[in-house]
Each structure stands twice: as C-alpha cells, then as structure tokens.
Design an enzyme around this catalytic site. Sequence first.
Site, PDB file in Angstrom:
ATOM      1  N   HIS A  63       0.811  -1.212   0.000  1.00 48.67           N
ATOM      2  CA  HIS A  63       0.000   0.000   0.000  1.00 48.67           C
ATOM      3  C   HIS A  63       0.849   1.269   0.000  1.00 48.67           C
ATOM      4  O   HIS A  63       0.342   2.357  -0.277  1.00 48.67           O
ATOM      5  CB  HIS A  63      -0.988   0.003   1.172  1.00 48.67           C
ATOM      6  CG  HIS A  63      -0.368   0.212   2.519  1.00 48.67           C
ATOM      7  ND1 HIS A  63      -0.110  -0.817   3.391  1.00 48.67           N
ATOM      8  CD2 HIS A  63       0.030   1.337   3.157  1.00 48.67           C
ATOM      9  CE1 HIS A  63       0.417  -0.331   4.503  1.00 48.67           C
ATOM     10  NE2 HIS A  63       0.512   0.975   4.384  1.00 48.67           N
ATOM     11  N   ASP A 113      -0.004  -7.672   1.128  1.00 47.70           N
ATOM     12  CA  ASP A 113       0.323  -6.261   1.336  1.00 47.70           C
ATOM     13  C   ASP A 113       1.832  -6.064   1.462  1.00 47.70           C
ATOM     14  O   ASP A 113       2.315  -5.258   2.257  1.00 47.70           O
ATOM     15  CB  ASP A 113      -0.387  -5.682   2.554  1.00 47.70           C
ATOM     16  CG  ASP A 113      -0.319  -4.147   2.586  1.00 47.70           C
ATOM     17  OD1 ASP A 113      -0.151  -3.543   1.513  1.00 47.70           O
ATOM     18  OD2 ASP A 113      -0.404  -3.564   3.678  1.00 47.70           O
ATOM     19  N   SER A 170       4.727   2.348   8.050  1.00 44.17           N
ATOM     20  CA  SER A 170       4.381   1.213   7.192  1.00 44.17           C
ATOM     21  C   SER A 170       5.573   0.800   6.347  1.00 44.17           C
ATOM     22  O   SER A 170       6.199   1.623   5.680  1.00 44.17           O
ATOM     23  CB  SER A 170       3.211   1.592   6.275  1.00 44.17           C
ATOM     24  OG  SER A 170       2.026   1.756   7.012  1.00 44.17           O
TER      25      SER A 170
END
Length: 483
Positions: free
Chosen positions: A127, A157, A233
Amino acid sequence: MHRSGLIGVAAFVLLGGALYSFTAPAAQPPAKKAMPAPQQMPVQSREVPRSMSQVQLSFAPVVKRVAPAVVNVYSRSVVQAPANPFFNDPFFQRFFGLNPQQQKRVQQSLGSGVIVRADGLILTNNHVIQGGQDVVVSLNDKREFKAKVQISDPRTDLAVLKIDTHGERLPVVEFGNSDSLSVGDVVLAIGDPFGVGQTVTMGIVSALARANSDASNYQFFIQTDAAINPGNSGGALVTTDGKLAGINTAIVSPSGGNVGIGFAIPSNLARRVVEGAATGSVRFPWVGADGQPVTAEIANAMKLGRPQGVLLKTVYPGGPAAQAGLHTGDVIAAIDNGEVGDMQALNYRVATHKAGESVKAKVFSDGHWREATIRLSLPPESPPRNSTTIGGRNPLNGVRVENLSPAVALDLQMNLFAKGVVIRAVGGGFAAQYGFQPGDIVRSINGRPVNDVGALKRMLEGTRHWDLVIDRGGRRLSLTVDG
C-alpha cells in the site's frame, strides 16, 4: 540510613552479651534444654555493578547495526480528478449529457522499507507504493535512488523494490524466525513516522495470530504495543538480537495516531515474497479446502472439548487435502504444531511453505485425533485467467476481469468452486462511477449468463442498453444503463 541502623542494633546486641558474661555469678542454675535456634532465610549474594555499562540497559548496539538498513520510501502518482465534484454523480452526467472534465493531480505517499539483500533489494508494504509511477528510496545517509518494483502483492500487502547500487554492498537486516516469537518478547519498531525522520520505539509482542481485515488476505499478524504511526508502514519490527521479526503494516486507532495496537506481517511470510523477486511474482501453495472457525456450539456437538481449529466445509477433488484423506466435516487444528483458528491462519501456515513441500496437520476426524501429511501444490488455473482490461463505451469500462479458477478464488478469498468472470481491479472510467468493486462476479448481461471473459466482451459490444446482474459476496445486485 537503613544499613547504619542495622549495624547499630547489631553492635548493641553484641555489647549486651559481653556485659552479661562479665557480671554473671559463678554459681549457675541447672541447665535447661536449649531451645532450637530459629531458622534464618539464606542471604542471597548480589554483585555490585562495577561500571556504568552494567547499570544501563540500552538497545543502542542493536539500533546502530539495524537502523542503516531501514530506509524511507516515497511514491508519487498522477491521478485524474474531476474539476467539479458534481461531475462524480452518474445521474448528473446523464441528465445534462456532459462528460466530466478531468484535471491531473499529484498524490504522494510516504512509508518505510527494509534492505534485505546487500545488492539493493528492499522490502516494504504494497500500500506504500500501490499505483505509484515514481518510487524513490532514501537511505539512512540521505542518498536517494529511483527504485524499480520487482513484486507488488496485494494479497500479503508486501512489495519488493530494487535499487541500483552500482556494485556497492548495503547494510541489511537478517531475517529471523517469526514462529519463535512469544507474547511478552521485547521488540523494536524502526521507521519514519509522519516524515519527521527515522525513529525507534520499543514495546512487547502483545498478541500473535491477530487479524486485521483491512491489511491482508493472509491475516496472521504480530501485534505489538511498540509505537507505530503513519509513515512506519514497511518499516522493520526487530527482536533484541537485531533479527527481522516482521514488517510494520497497520495500526488500530480512532484518531489516526498510535494507541498501542499495531500489526506487523511475520518475517516467515515476508521471506517467501522476497524469494519470488527472481521471477517477479510469488505463487503460494494451497491446502485444497475451505472452512470456517469452530465455534463453541460446533465444539460441543463434535465433542472436541473446546473450540479449536477449522471445520472443513468443502474439499476440492484431487487437491492436497483430498489426497491426504481429508473430508468435509473434518477439523484441522494445527499445521506443523502451529495452531490455526480460521482459514486466514491456515492459509498463512501453508503460504510459508513452497509447492512440493509437506506439512503435518493435526486432524479431528470420525471422533478421533490423527496426524495427516499434506503434500502442498499450486492451485490450478483452470480455466486460464485471460486477464483483460475492458475498454469502449460501456458500464464496465476501466475494470480488469479474469476467469474464475481455484487460483483466482484463493487470491480473492472466495468459494473455491466459484465459476464465471470476476472483477479483479477497478481503474478509472465508467466502472468506478457506477460503484463496481474488486471481487464482484458478473453473472449476466441482458439476461444472458456470462461464462468467460470472451463472452463478456462480446455482450458488451454492439449495444447501447445493458441490464447487468452482479454477485457481491452472495448478494445479487442489478444495474440498468442506457448509453
């Protein structure tokens, strides 16, 4: 003060004893039987710290070794946006007969990454770079490199990037064994939250095998209370010996900031994605079955003792589970001694292996526990995917569709026996405006069933009227469009 007080009392007692011995008369009364001396607690000897390094607890040596291998990842993409928000409404467009005027807008995303190979192979979240046309990696020493996307895998992901180091060997973070983690283990989260620069936070593993439906189809996460914020992230979650335990991925927060519940993708799954960098894709094996968590009611009915495992609802003929002798109604409670409580956890345990490898499954079948050896294989792609992006003037303009097969169904966490044509992605165009979503199955157009991608394309052409029936998670939705 406490020590000196004890010393004073001890001196007083000794002095009193000495005086008593000196003044006691020579004649002694008959000796009485001595009372046993009270037992004393053993005194534990403690070493006094001899240096400041013995007093301080510091993770500085671990951070010094690991931090240079954690990078910043910038992703820039150009998107088309309506000049006027009213043009987003399809009814508004049809009523006035207008096409929305589009204007270009630059979107930027910021995340982190981990160098896992010295020649410039970097692991991050999908993402972070999804849809990015320009991906830049900034090293710990402020140098920047343009990166190529080797793998972009929405199922996990995770994404793998490659930068050209011109032969320079970069520092790396060594993979650890995420299956060896226990609740309570100390971990460090390293990344670049909010773009303020690299930070290090400490916490513990607060849970294992946690699910977060917004993050991954293989929902087996390490939960930690180490502070993870937007921008972390793709960063590293490392153990106190400097090994990669996971890739920081998501947080649970009503405000958008850290509240002590963060999720990381286990390193054992991340390693499998990195291994696919050589071919540009990663293919996970399957168990060849679908099931549901065992509830308390099911456990009581089956006399399992407690709710545990996955109750198999369907077993694909000729698949790995069927070949291992498993049937509908059996319960898989563990894979290689790792407990599984739902299909996501079962898929995770299988995905950490390669096709051709075997796993040991703890199975409850016919009222008895047994061990089954399951030889894993790749899910079949029959019929072929025939991945196609729909163009032209029709309601599905802009979607990418594929023929359903066990391989595609597994990617989308759908019924393994599903047939027809499924929407895999929705880009721009009319399809996004009409609200189509990935995972929608196109059942029929103008009353005719849609069996494959070729039939779908033919039905969309040569007409200006479309009656569509869509299957979305078991619900039938209808849409009528006149062009």
